[in-house]
Design an enzyme around this catalytic site. Structure first.
Site, PDB file in Angstrom:
ATOM      1  N   ALA A 125     -32.767   7.075  34.162  1.00  0.00           N
ATOM      2  CA  ALA A 125     -32.494   5.631  34.286  1.00  0.00           C
ATOM      3  C   ALA A 125     -31.266   5.440  35.148  1.00  0.00           C
ATOM      4  O   ALA A 125     -30.394   6.312  35.179  1.00  0.00           O
ATOM      5  CB  ALA A 125     -32.237   5.034  32.914  1.00  0.00           C
ATOM      6  N   SER A 128     -26.192  -0.489  37.196  1.00  0.00           N
ATOM      7  CA  SER A 128     -25.157  -0.763  38.198  1.00  0.00           C
ATOM      8  C   SER A 128     -23.916   0.095  38.010  1.00  0.00           C
ATOM      9  O   SER A 128     -23.235   0.422  38.976  1.00  0.00           O
ATOM     10  CB  SER A 128     -24.782  -2.237  38.159  1.00  0.00           C
ATOM     11  OG  SER A 128     -24.630  -2.643  36.835  1.00  0.00           O
ATOM     12  N   GLN A 131     -25.661   6.190  35.675  1.00  0.00           N
ATOM     13  CA  GLN A 131     -27.046   6.639  35.570  1.00  0.00           C
ATOM     14  C   GLN A 131     -27.145   7.821  34.636  1.00  0.00           C
ATOM     15  O   GLN A 131     -26.166   8.509  34.373  1.00  0.00           O
ATOM     16  CB  GLN A 131     -27.682   6.861  36.937  1.00  0.00           C
ATOM     17  CG  GLN A 131     -27.472   8.159  37.627  1.00  0.00           C
ATOM     18  CD  GLN A 131     -28.136   8.105  39.027  1.00  0.00           C
ATOM     19  OE1 GLN A 131     -28.371   7.033  39.601  1.00  0.00           O
ATOM     20  NE2 GLN A 131     -28.419   9.256  39.581  1.00  0.00           N
ATOM     21  N   LYS A 146     -24.657  10.954  30.913  1.00  0.00           N
ATOM     22  CA  LYS A 146     -24.439   9.653  31.556  1.00  0.00           C
ATOM     23  C   LYS A 146     -23.303   9.821  32.555  1.00  0.00           C
ATOM     24  O   LYS A 146     -22.231  10.330  32.192  1.00  0.00           O
ATOM     25  CB  LYS A 146     -24.076   8.622  30.474  1.00  0.00           C
ATOM     26  CG  LYS A 146     -24.074   7.205  30.944  1.00  0.00           C
ATOM     27  CD  LYS A 146     -24.052   6.251  29.752  1.00  0.00           C
ATOM     28  CE  LYS A 146     -24.023   4.810  30.197  1.00  0.00           C
ATOM     29  NZ  LYS A 146     -24.138   3.887  29.082  1.00  0.00           N
ATOM     30  N   ASP A 281     -24.419  -4.947  22.265  1.00  0.00           N
ATOM     31  CA  ASP A 281     -25.200  -4.999  23.498  1.00  0.00           C
ATOM     32  C   ASP A 281     -26.650  -4.686  23.149  1.00  0.00           C
ATOM     33  O   ASP A 281     -27.255  -3.755  23.661  1.00  0.00           O
ATOM     34  CB  ASP A 281     -24.634  -3.961  24.491  1.00  0.00           C
ATOM     35  CG  ASP A 281     -25.101  -4.221  25.913  1.00  0.00           C
ATOM     36  OD1 ASP A 281     -25.720  -5.262  26.149  1.00  0.00           O
ATOM     37  OD2 ASP A 281     -24.846  -3.372  26.783  1.00  0.00           O
TER      38      ASP A 281
HETATM   39  N1  LIG Z   1     -29.126   9.822  24.278  1.00  0.00           N
HETATM   40  C1  LIG Z   1     -30.178   9.464  24.995  1.00  0.00           C
HETATM   41  N2  LIG Z   1     -31.381  10.004  24.747  1.00  0.00           N
HETATM   42  C2  LIG Z   1     -32.472   9.631  25.457  1.00  0.00           C
HETATM   43  N3  LIG Z   1     -32.451   8.749  26.456  1.00  0.00           N
HETATM   44  C3  LIG Z   1     -31.268   8.184  26.768  1.00  0.00           C
HETATM   45  C4  LIG Z   1     -30.081   8.509  26.057  1.00  0.00           C
HETATM   46  N4  LIG Z   1     -29.069   7.805  26.581  1.00  0.00           N
HETATM   47  C5  LIG Z   1     -29.596   7.055  27.565  1.00  0.00           C
HETATM   48  N5  LIG Z   1     -30.922   7.275  27.685  1.00  0.00           N
HETATM   49  C6  LIG Z   1     -31.842   6.641  28.654  1.00  0.00           C
HETATM   50  O1  LIG Z   1     -31.085   6.069  29.697  1.00  0.00           O
HETATM   51  C7  LIG Z   1     -31.256   4.644  29.729  1.00  0.00           C
HETATM   52  C8  LIG Z   1     -29.953   3.989  30.117  1.00  0.00           C
HETATM   53  O2  LIG Z   1     -28.952   4.307  29.180  1.00  0.00           O
HETATM   54  P1  LIG Z   1     -27.739   3.327  28.883  1.00  0.00           P
HETATM   55  O3  LIG Z   1     -28.293   2.008  28.444  1.00  0.00           O
HETATM   56  O4  LIG Z   1     -26.795   4.012  28.000  1.00  0.00           O
HETATM   57  O5  LIG Z   1     -27.135   3.197  30.348  1.00  0.00           O
HETATM   58  P2  LIG Z   1     -26.475   1.981  31.074  1.00  0.00           P
HETATM   59  O6  LIG Z   1     -26.050   2.500  32.385  1.00  0.00           O
HETATM   60  O7  LIG Z   1     -25.427   1.391  30.203  1.00  0.00           O
HETATM   61  O8  LIG Z   1     -27.667   0.962  31.244  1.00  0.00           O
HETATM   62  P3  LIG Z   1     -27.673  -0.616  31.045  1.00  0.00           P
HETATM   63  O9  LIG Z   1     -26.407  -1.137  31.638  1.00  0.00           O
HETATM   64  O10 LIG Z   1     -28.908  -1.049  31.772  1.00  0.00           O
HETATM   65  O11 LIG Z   1     -27.779  -0.845  29.568  1.00  0.00           O
HETATM   66  C9  LIG Z   1     -31.771   4.280  28.355  1.00  0.00           C
HETATM   67  O12 LIG Z   1     -32.527   3.099  28.383  1.00  0.00           O
HETATM   68  C10 LIG Z   1     -32.604   5.503  28.013  1.00  0.00           C
HETATM   69  O13 LIG Z   1     -33.867   5.429  28.647  1.00  0.00           O
END
Ligand SMILES: Nc1ncnc2c1ncn2[C@@H]1O[C@H](COP(=O)(O)OP(=O)(O)OP(=O)(O)O)[C@@H](O)[C@H]1O
Length: 509
Positions: A125, A128, A131, A146, A281
């Site tokens: 995923a 902004s 990732q 992340k 969130d």
């Molecule tokens: N621990 C995890 N196990 C499995 N998948 C994960 C995990 N952490 C994140 N993901 C995957 O990554 C995606 C994005 O994670 P996260 O929401 O933490 O990121 P973000 O950059 O804050 O995204 P957003 O701002 O869109 O919420 C999740 O929707 C999921 O598909």
């Protein structure tokens, strides 16, 4: 760079007629008339809300995020704008894997393949700010990694600086705009973005929530692998589940949607009233469902904290509200010091009744807690209440939880699920249970202080007899001074009388 960005903002604003949104509201003004003449040829067929959404989209991901946040401020924005901005999607192309690898290698000081057993090059995923890639630790544990978008700090700093200038102009140049509290809104956004830039903070939130829900039959939270974490990298347990938005897939794995919707409300009220620490969130992209029917929480960038006063405020208000005891609601605000003590209870009560009574037109199960709270805040603001940011965050989260719950089960009775939590909390705050809890909480401090008590008592007695002596001496010296001042005053009066007599004698003689 900043000038270029400013130029782009101005061009986009003109292209989508954002200036018109401001000037139309002020069309009778001189500036508005001149502006209309200068840009007479522009015609906009789309509604203002659509134009605003498109403008934010073309300004890039930080502005899109800003629009998303704005869409939740229904207390400030008109409904047409809030509804349209809620459609904004945080869709951004992933950043190249080489950049992700460079961030990781810079942080670990070793090649990625020496840190992880295998690291999936394609991200799962991308948003902004960050990732996510899947990987395995050397012992084979499956993890999600992340990674902050490289250079995002600079982009954010630039965009925020421009937003701050924009907010200032709006605030100064447009009296109507002041009601939108532009500076306050941008400051809130800025805090929220800066928090998202520190993944150690997010990891700490995640780990706290996991501890709070250890052994919970309702919620799973990933474990943080601290040895692999830093400000721009967070490594956590990889969770397996189905996104909650895919209801067909959730049902296919045998999960009962009605039970799931009730569990969502229970989890939220447990976070609020038991822990005073809640996930703020809760959009569907951050919620997954495990095969055993438990929720999986992800993304811990925004968490809310509540203290005992906040919890008391919420419990009292909700309970009183559902009994339609508006006087209690008004009193709760005054007792907590949220509104000034001089507020007239009857006026405040009447204002609350006016906004809340129509809500009871519906069956209890259809009443929205989030909207109720929003109405309450709007009323309280008129009575000089500064609504605390954590309560605004809670109100926004409540709206999300309700939306999600009703999507899973349109018959969900939120009040029935929430009432026991509120009542239990209120009971725990009063009566012998509260006393026992208070004693339990204070006991460790007493254990430390008790052995010192005789010494402290002795010390205080000695001190007070010493103080007595000191006080006596001070009083005596005060009396001397007073006597001296008395004598001086008498002399002055005599001198003045003599002068008056002399003067009279000169005049008459
Ligand atoms: N621990 C995890 N196990 C499995 N998948 C994960 C995990 N952490 C994140 N993901 C995957 O990554 C995606 C994005 O994670 P996260 O929401 O933490 O990121 P973000 O950059 O804050 O995204 P957003 O701002 O869109 O919420 C999740 O929707 C999921 O598909």
């Amino acid at each position: 760079m900043r000038l270029l960005r400013l130029a782009k903002i101005i061009t986009v604003s003109l292209r989508f007629g954002l200036d018109r949104m401001i000037l139309d509201a002020d069309a009778s003004g001189r500036l508005g008339r001149i502006w209309h003449r200068v840009f007479f040829w522009r015609r906009f067929s789309e509604p203002r809300a659509v134009r605003l959404r498109k403008a934010l989209e073309s300004l890039g991901p930080i502005f899109v995020k800003f629009g998303q946040m704005l869409s939740t401020r229904r207390d400030l924005l008109p409904p047409d704008l809030a509804d349209e901005l809620a459609l904004l999607q945080d869709r951004v192309p992933p950043f190249p894997t080489e950049q992700a690898l460079a961030v990781l290698e810079g942080f670990y000081g070793r090649p990625v393949d020496a840190v992880f057993r295998d690291f999936e090059r394609t991200p799962v995923a991308s948003a902004s700010v960050a990732q996510v890639h899947f990987a395995r630790l050397p012992d084979g544990t499956e993890v999600a990694v992340k990674i902050l978008r490289p250079g995002i700090e600079r982009v954010i700093a630039h965009d925020l600086a421009l937003m701050e200038v924009g907010a200032m102009l709006l605030d100064k140049a447009w009296p109507e705009g002041r009601r939108l509290k532009p500076r306050e809104v941008v400051a809130e956004f800025s805090k929220y973005l800066r928090d998202e830039l520190d993944l150690m903070r997010e990891a700490a939130n995640c780990s706290q929530l996991r501890r709070n829900f250890k052994d919970s039959p309702l919620l799973l939270v990933p474990e943080v692998y601290w040895d692999w974490c830093g400000r721009s990298v967070m490594v956590m347990e990889r969770m397996h589940g189905v996104p909650i938005s895919q209801t067909a897939a959730v049902t296919a794995q045998g999960t009962d949607l009605k039970a799931l919707s009730r569990a969502g409300v229970e989890i939220f009220f447990t976070q609020v009233f038991r822990d005073g620490f809640f996930h703020a969130d809760m959009h569907p992209g951050n919620i997954f469902v495990h095969a055993d029917g438990r929720y999986i929480a992800l993304d811990f960038g925004i968490m809310g904290t509540l203290n005992e006063v906040d919890k008391n405020y919420l419990a009292q208000n909700f309970l009183a509200f559902f009994k339609r005891d508006y006087k209690r609601v008004a009193m709760a605000h005054i007792e907590a010091g949220w509104v000034p003590a001089k507020t007239r209870v009857d006026e405040f009560e009447a204002a609350i009744r006016t906004v809340c009574e129509p809500i009871f037109d519906k069956p209890l199960k259809d009443i929205s807690f989030g909207k109720t709270l929003l109405r309450l805040f709007q009323t309280a603001r008129r009575f000089e209440m500064e609504v605390q940011p954590q309560l605004v965050l809670l109100q926004k989260t409540l709206l999300n939880i309700e939306g999600l719950g009703r999507q899973l089960d349109p018959e969900l009775d939120l009040w029935k699920t929430a009432k026991p939590f509120l009542e239990r909390w209120m009971n725990e705050q009063m009566g012998w249970r509260a006393l026992v809890r208070g004693i339990k909480e204070e006991a460790p401090a007493w254990a430390g202080t008790l052995p010192q008590l005789p010494r402290l008592v002795h010390h205080n007695l000695v001190e007070s007899s010493h103080h007595h002596v000191v006080h006596q001496a001070a009083l005596a010296s005060l009396a001397v001074t007073q006597r001296r001042q008395g004598r001086l005053l008498a002399l002055l009066v005599i001198a003045a009388a003599a002068l008056v007599a002399l003067e009279l004698h000169r005049l008459l003689g």
